[in-house]
Design an enzyme around this catalytic site. Structure first.
Site, short mmCIF file in Angstrom:
data_model
loop_
_atom_site.label_atom_id
_atom_site.label_comp_id
_atom_site.label_asym_id
_atom_site.label_seq_id
_atom_site.Cartn_x
_atom_site.Cartn_y
_atom_site.Cartn_z
N GLU A 66 26.38 42.84 16.32
CA GLU A 66 24.95 43.10 16.50
C GLU A 66 24.25 43.39 15.25
OE1 GLU A 66 23.95 43.74 20.84
OE2 GLU A 66 25.12 45.69 20.16
N GLU B 288 32.03 44.65 27.95
CA GLU B 288 31.36 44.19 26.85
C GLU B 288 32.02 44.57 25.70
OE1 GLU B 288 26.66 43.58 24.92
OE2 GLU B 288 27.22 44.41 27.15
#
EC number: 3.2.1.91
Length: 540
Positions: A239, A234
């Site tokens: 974020e 990932e």
């Protein structure tokens, strides 16, 4: 000799058996993917527009009995009267098509995608996770070596406890159909998700259900945990909320999606003592400017003023400046109001810099006292293997029932002193991220992603560099024109820019070129080495 009729009967029987054990597709709602345009750019500054679309993850969909309307899954519980094993639920239950805006709060317009947090229709929907499609049954995959990925984002309506996340994972491009023939839904219905937490809350993995060992969540009315998880590398490009932001690399032992079992999955969904038991790095090597002491860089009214939209640029640098080189750095830039802003540097001498490198990651883990699982699972080299292999783009909005998003925007862990290096990640109080509270008090929150671009280094953005004197500033101009190629309409953007040198002896534009403890290059391939503070100088 076997007669042809016998062969036909055998083939027919095998076909029927395969179908009876397959993950099914519903027929009540047509699956129509919302359109979304994005661009591919080249070193000459020309950008070609692609007409793509997005699909919502299978976990958000209505799962019902094949040929009927009875829910196989309601709230956070499977109906064991319909099926009780992973294989039978795959054959007895179907994934239904989605109504994107009314049910999930997902809307698109041109190159813009908006995700609403809470949407109430016949049921209440919380957040969403979508994937960019190349066609109706295939995810778009990106090979990021020696490339950059750029997008605009508006996080002004994301309070503490929410996360507007844009990232890449190593999902199968077809959603797992080829490797797992019992999966009849595929990418068209958003199957095949995986990430570095090896999530066990997925209803279907590898063409089978996840009912066995399923335990409904005590805090999330829509989720639970099964025996199996789905693991893969990932790369968290973004974020963030209106308080904090981070980008993080999470390598795994394999670049391919794999299924795990129980607490050996590790990550968020396993017991605390088993967090590092899996094949992936659940923590990753992260860069959050606030966590590294740069508390005035990101936020309302700060250097990157997130009270209004801005552009995020992420560059993947190889050691020799080629597409086949070794990944050595993951670099971040921002553009706002026509100004290019280098990433806010760390204020810690023991972990200086403003980008992800192997040495930075090692220094970070030592400084913060974190377990270096990043290195255990191959570090930046393993992350590079995944980036070079091709990854699927994820666009999402979510809240956090496990840790209240404190790891992003507050003090975490809460048992540690907030003044200790690495504990403070943002200004949110430790009491504000509770998912139930956020859902009740901020249902109208949303995030908007737009103007996605992918291309060679320094081809996807333009602006005037920030910091330094006028002599070190490079003004980039754009001029738009249109052309038609084959059956597609393409937009070509011409741009004059300064191209970074691929030499390993010089720092690239916006890269680090000096500071206390710095052992890297001190000469800039482009721009002037400009002192930001005692610990960090940058090519601007």
């Amino acid at each position: 000799m076997v007669d042809s009729f016998s062969i036909y009967k055998t083939a027919l029987l095998l076909s029927m058996l395969a179908t009876s054990n397959a993950q099914q597709v519903g027929t009540y709602t047509a699956e129509t993917h919302p359109s979304l345009t994005w661009q591919t750019c080249s070193g000459s500054g020309s950008c070609t527009t692609t007409s793509g679309s997005v699909v919502i993850d299978a976990n958000w969909r209505w799962v019902h009995e094949v040929g009927g309307y009875t829910n196989c899954y309601s709230g956070n519980t499977w109906d064991s009267s319909i099926c009780s094993t992973d294989t039978t639920c795959a054959s007895e239950c179907a994934l239904e098509g989605a109504t994107y805006e009314s049910t999930y709060g997902v809307t698109t317009s041109g190159s813009s995608l908006r995700l609403n947090f809470v949407t109430t229709a016949s049921q209440k929907n919380i957040g969403s996770r979508l994937y960019l499609l190349a066609d109706d049954s295939t995810y778009e995959t990106f090979k990021l070596f020696n490339r950059e990925f750029t997008f605009d984002v508006d996080v002004s309506n994301l309070p503490c406890g929410l996360n507007g996340a844009l990232y890449f994972v190593s999902m199968d491009a077809d959603g797992g159909v080829s490797r797992f023939p019992t999966n009849k839904a595929g990418a068209k219905y958003g199957t095949g998700y995986c990430d570095s937490q090896c999530p066990r809350d997925l209803k279907f993995i590898d063409g089978q259900a996840n009912i066995e060992g399923w335990e409904p969540s005590s805090t999330d009315v829509n989720a639970g945990t099964g025996n199996h998880g789905s693991c893969c590398p990932e790369m968290d490009i973004w974020e963030a909320n209106s308080i904090s932001s981070a980008f993080t690399a999470h390598p795994c032992d394999s670049v391919q999606q794999t299924m795990c079992t129980g607490d050996t999955c590790g990550g968020t969904y396993s017991d605390t003592t088993d967090r590092y038991s899996g094949t992936c790095d659940p923590d990753g090597c992260d860069f959050n400017p606030y966590r590294f002491g740069n508390t005035n860089f990101y936020g309302p009214g700060k250097t990157v003023d997130n009270s209004k939209p801005f552009t995020v640029v992420t560059q993947f640098i190889t050691h020799d400046g080629t597409d086949t080189g070794t990944l050595t750095e993951i670099r971040r830039l921002y553009v706002q109001n026509g100004v290019v802003i280098g990433n806010g540097p760390s204020t810690y001498t023991a972990a200086s810099g403003n980008s992800i490198t192997e040495s930075f990651c090692k220094a970070e883990k030592t400084l913060f006292g974190d377990t270096n699982v990043f290195e255990t699972h191959g570090g930046l080299s393993a992350m590079g293997d995944a980036l070079g292999d091709g990854m699927v783009l994820v666009l999402s909005l979510w809240d956090d029932h496990a840790a209240d998003m404190l790891w992003l925007d507050s003090d975490y862990p809460t048992t540690s002193c907030a003044s200790s290096p690495g504990v403070a990640r943002g200004t949110c109080p430790t009491t504000t991220g509770n998912a139930t509270y956020v859902e009740a008090n901020y249902p109208n929150s949303y995030v908007t992603y737009s103007n996605i671009k992918f291309g060679t280094l320094n081809s996807t953005y333009s602006g005037t560099s920030s910091g330094g004197s006028s002599s070190s500033s490079t003004t980039l101009t754009t001029k738009a024109s249109t052309s038609t190629t084959s059956s597609k309409t393409t937009t070509t953007t011409s741009k004059t820019s300064t191209t970074s040198s691929s030499s390993t002896n010089v720092a690239q534009l916006y890269g680090q070129c000096g500071g206390q403890g710095w052992t890297g290059p001190t000469t800039c391939a482009s721009g002037t080495c400009t002192k930001q503070n005692d610990y960090y100088s940058q090519c601007l």
